[in-house]
Motif scaffolding. Sequence first.
Motif, PDB file in Angstrom:
ATOM      1  N   LEU A   1      30.458  -7.783  16.608  1.00  0.00           N
ATOM      2  CA  LEU A   1      29.509  -8.718  16.959  1.00  0.00           C
ATOM      3  C   LEU A   1      28.200  -7.853  17.061  1.00  0.00           C
ATOM      4  O   LEU A   1      27.141  -8.064  16.730  1.00  0.00           O
ATOM      5  CB  LEU A   1      29.515  -9.154  18.539  1.00  0.00           C
ATOM      6  CG  LEU A   1      30.770 -10.293  18.589  1.00  0.00           C
ATOM      7  CD1 LEU A   1      31.021 -10.561  19.858  1.00  0.00           C
ATOM      8  CD2 LEU A   1      30.407 -11.408  17.910  1.00  0.00           C
ATOM      9  N   MET A   2      28.673  -6.417  17.715  1.00  0.00           N
ATOM     10  CA  MET A   2      27.415  -5.480  17.770  1.00  0.00           C
ATOM     11  C   MET A   2      26.881  -4.931  16.435  1.00  0.00           C
ATOM     12  O   MET A   2      25.889  -4.673  16.232  1.00  0.00           O
ATOM     13  CB  MET A   2      27.880  -4.381  18.566  1.00  0.00           C
ATOM     14  CG  MET A   2      28.036  -4.732  20.173  1.00  0.00           C
ATOM     15  SD  MET A   2      26.448  -5.086  20.854  1.00  0.00           S
ATOM     16  CE  MET A   2      26.415  -6.916  21.044  1.00  0.00           C
ATOM     17  N   VAL A   3      27.925  -4.728  15.555  1.00  0.00           N
ATOM     18  CA  VAL A   3      27.561  -4.019  14.433  1.00  0.00           C
ATOM     19  C   VAL A   3      26.725  -5.330  13.502  1.00  0.00           C
ATOM     20  O   VAL A   3      25.603  -4.921  12.906  1.00  0.00           O
ATOM     21  CB  VAL A   3      28.852  -3.928  13.588  1.00  0.00           C
ATOM     22  CG1 VAL A   3      28.647  -3.816  12.012  1.00  0.00           C
ATOM     23  CG2 VAL A   3      29.426  -2.707  14.093  1.00  0.00           C
ATOM     24  N   LYS A   4      27.246  -6.475  13.517  1.00  0.00           N
ATOM     25  CA  LYS A   4      26.471  -7.429  12.962  1.00  0.00           C
ATOM     26  C   LYS A   4      24.821  -7.596  13.382  1.00  0.00           C
ATOM     27  O   LYS A   4      23.857  -7.648  12.742  1.00  0.00           O
ATOM     28  CB  LYS A   4      27.003  -8.893  13.116  1.00  0.00           C
ATOM     29  CG  LYS A   4      28.229  -9.357  12.062  1.00  0.00           C
ATOM     30  CD  LYS A   4      28.649 -10.748  12.065  1.00  0.00           C
ATOM     31  CE  LYS A   4      29.979 -10.760  11.779  1.00  0.00           C
ATOM     32  NZ  LYS A   4      30.819 -11.887  12.302  1.00  0.00           N
ATOM     33  N   MET A   5      24.722  -7.495  14.788  1.00  0.00           N
ATOM     34  CA  MET A   5      23.619  -7.595  15.599  1.00  0.00           C
ATOM     35  C   MET A   5      22.545  -6.574  14.962  1.00  0.00           C
ATOM     36  O   MET A   5      21.632  -6.610  14.618  1.00  0.00           O
ATOM     37  CB  MET A   5      23.718  -7.601  16.903  1.00  0.00           C
ATOM     38  CG  MET A   5      22.589  -8.000  17.590  1.00  0.00           C
ATOM     39  SD  MET A   5      22.890  -7.941  19.323  1.00  0.00           S
ATOM     40  CE  MET A   5      21.277  -8.248  20.127  1.00  0.00           C
ATOM     41  N   ALA A   6      23.183  -5.387  14.890  1.00  0.00           N
ATOM     42  CA  ALA A   6      22.417  -4.033  14.569  1.00  0.00           C
ATOM     43  C   ALA A   6      21.988  -4.263  13.234  1.00  0.00           C
ATOM     44  O   ALA A   6      20.826  -3.952  12.731  1.00  0.00           O
ATOM     45  CB  ALA A   6      23.327  -3.174  14.712  1.00  0.00           C
TER      46      ALA A   6
ATOM     47  N   LEU B   1      11.846 -15.472   7.759  1.00  0.00           N
ATOM     48  CA  LEU B   1      13.259 -15.087   7.755  1.00  0.00           C
ATOM     49  C   LEU B   1      13.375 -14.038   8.855  1.00  0.00           C
ATOM     50  O   LEU B   1      14.474 -14.387   9.298  1.00  0.00           O
ATOM     51  CB  LEU B   1      13.451 -14.290   6.163  1.00  0.00           C
ATOM     52  CG  LEU B   1      14.833 -13.607   6.304  1.00  0.00           C
ATOM     53  CD1 LEU B   1      15.979 -14.823   6.162  1.00  0.00           C
ATOM     54  CD2 LEU B   1      15.111 -12.882   4.986  1.00  0.00           C
ATOM     55  N   ALA B   2      12.337 -13.259   9.334  1.00  0.00           N
ATOM     56  CA  ALA B   2      12.822 -12.449  10.454  1.00  0.00           C
ATOM     57  C   ALA B   2      13.000 -13.351  11.601  1.00  0.00           C
ATOM     58  O   ALA B   2      13.746 -12.746  12.789  1.00  0.00           O
ATOM     59  CB  ALA B   2      11.388 -11.407  10.655  1.00  0.00           C
TER      60      ALA B   2
ATOM     61  N   LYS C   1      16.935 -15.095  15.631  1.00  0.00           N
ATOM     62  CA  LYS C   1      17.737 -16.261  16.432  1.00  0.00           C
ATOM     63  C   LYS C   1      19.417 -15.792  16.291  1.00  0.00           C
ATOM     64  O   LYS C   1      20.190 -16.039  17.239  1.00  0.00           O
ATOM     65  CB  LYS C   1      17.640 -17.400  16.084  1.00  0.00           C
ATOM     66  CG  LYS C   1      16.041 -17.865  16.490  1.00  0.00           C
ATOM     67  CD  LYS C   1      15.948 -19.395  16.174  1.00  0.00           C
ATOM     68  CE  LYS C   1      14.481 -19.735  16.796  1.00  0.00           C
ATOM     69  NZ  LYS C   1      13.987 -20.641  16.232  1.00  0.00           N
ATOM     70  N   GLN C   2      19.908 -15.319  14.868  1.00  0.00           N
ATOM     71  CA  GLN C   2      21.274 -15.180  14.762  1.00  0.00           C
ATOM     72  C   GLN C   2      21.514 -14.010  15.583  1.00  0.00           C
ATOM     73  O   GLN C   2      22.606 -14.045  16.331  1.00  0.00           O
ATOM     74  CB  GLN C   2      21.347 -14.866  13.252  1.00  0.00           C
ATOM     75  CG  GLN C   2      21.480 -16.090  12.542  1.00  0.00           C
ATOM     76  CD  GLN C   2      21.733 -15.565  10.941  1.00  0.00           C
ATOM     77  OE1 GLN C   2      22.122 -14.441  10.807  1.00  0.00           O
ATOM     78  NE2 GLN C   2      21.217 -16.376  10.087  1.00  0.00           N
TER      79      GLN C   2
ATOM     80  N   TYR D   1      13.613 -19.273  28.228  1.00  0.00           N
ATOM     81  CA  TYR D   1      14.886 -19.007  28.113  1.00  0.00           C
ATOM     82  C   TYR D   1      15.347 -18.637  26.749  1.00  0.00           C
ATOM     83  O   TYR D   1      15.994 -17.512  26.502  1.00  0.00           O
ATOM     84  CB  TYR D   1      15.725 -20.206  28.762  1.00  0.00           C
ATOM     85  CG  TYR D   1      17.307 -19.658  29.080  1.00  0.00           C
ATOM     86  CD1 TYR D   1      17.483 -19.216  30.322  1.00  0.00           C
ATOM     87  CD2 TYR D   1      18.353 -20.136  28.213  1.00  0.00           C
ATOM     88  CE1 TYR D   1      18.812 -18.806  30.714  1.00  0.00           C
ATOM     89  CE2 TYR D   1      19.548 -19.902  28.454  1.00  0.00           C
ATOM     90  CZ  TYR D   1      19.648 -19.336  29.507  1.00  0.00           C
ATOM     91  OH  TYR D   1      20.957 -18.702  29.771  1.00  0.00           O
ATOM     92  N   SER D   2      15.186 -19.614  25.749  1.00  0.00           N
ATOM     93  CA  SER D   2      15.855 -19.113  24.620  1.00  0.00           C
ATOM     94  C   SER D   2      15.099 -18.059  24.069  1.00  0.00           C
ATOM     95  O   SER D   2      15.452 -17.194  22.998  1.00  0.00           O
ATOM     96  CB  SER D   2      15.608 -20.283  23.470  1.00  0.00           C
ATOM     97  OG  SER D   2      14.113 -20.598  23.367  1.00  0.00           O
TER      98      SER D   2
END
Length: 263
Positions: A28-33, A57-58, A63-64, A184-185
Motif C-alpha cells: 500500500l505504501m509502495v503504491k502510494m509513494a 490526472l494529478a 484520490k487513489q 473530510y475527503s
Amino acid sequence: MNGTSTPGKPTDVSVFIPHLDDPQSRPLMVKMARIFLQIGAMGEMEKFGREMRLPTLAKRLSKQAFRLYDQYLIYTTGRLQKKGWQVYCSPGCGSCCHSMPAGISTWEFLLIYDQLAQSGEVERFFRRNLESCQVLSRVRWRRSGEFLGRLRIHENGYDTVLHAYGMEQHPCAFLSDSQQCLIYSARPLPCRMHFALTPPELCSPTHPRFSQAVRLNLSPHADVQQALQRIDARLNLTISDLLAPGFVTLAANVMRFSAISWI
Ligand code: SF4
C-alpha cells in the motif's frame, strides 16, 4: 510506520509502535509513494506558480493515493485493536480539531483549496482561517515575540507554541458546529494519521489528565513523505506547513482567490 509524533497533530505522549512493513502494509505504501512520484514528475508542477494550471490526472491519482492510505490506516488500527487497544476516534468527534495541524504539504493545501474553490467557499474559509491565524499570532507573540511567518517544523518553540494554541481551544476553521470536518475527503495527512487510544475528552490540553492520554500519529512510510516533498519542491511555493497560515497564504498570495485550472 515509525510511531513518530510529528508531523501531525500535536501530541505530548509518544507511543512506540513497531514499524509496520509487513506483506499487507508495504504494498500500500509502495503504491502510494509511486503515485506521488508520478505526480511530482509531471511537467506542469514547475509551471504552476506562473500558469495556475494542473493536470486533471494529478487530482485523480491523488484520490487513489489517499484511498490507499485509508486502507493502510484501517489495516493498522485493526492490528492495534487485535492487540487490545481501543481506538476512540469516530465520526462527529472533533476533540482533536481544536489544535493546529502541522506538517501539511503544499500539494495537500492545493487539494483543499481546490475543493473549496469548486464549491465557492474559499472566501468563507479564508476568513475563518484568518481568525485562527490571529489566535496563533497572539499565542506566538505571548510566547516569544517572534513572527509567525518564520515558524517551521523543528524550529525551537514550535511544539510549545502549538501546545499553547491548543490551550486556547479555538476550533479548526473547517470544523462544523456539529463537530464534523467540512473538508473530510480532502483533509490533510496530519489529520488522517491522528488517533486517540484513550477517551476523546483527554485529547484537550485543558483536561487535567491530558498528559496521561495516549494518542499517536500513524505517519506514512518515509518514501511516501519523500515523494510528497518532491512534489512540493517542484511546485516551489513558499507557504507555511501549518493549516491556517498555509491556507491563508495560498488563497491570498498565491491563488489570489481564483480557481485552479485543470487541464
Ligand atoms: S481539517 Fe478537519 S480533521 Fe483536520 S483539524 Fe480541521 S476539522 Fe479536524
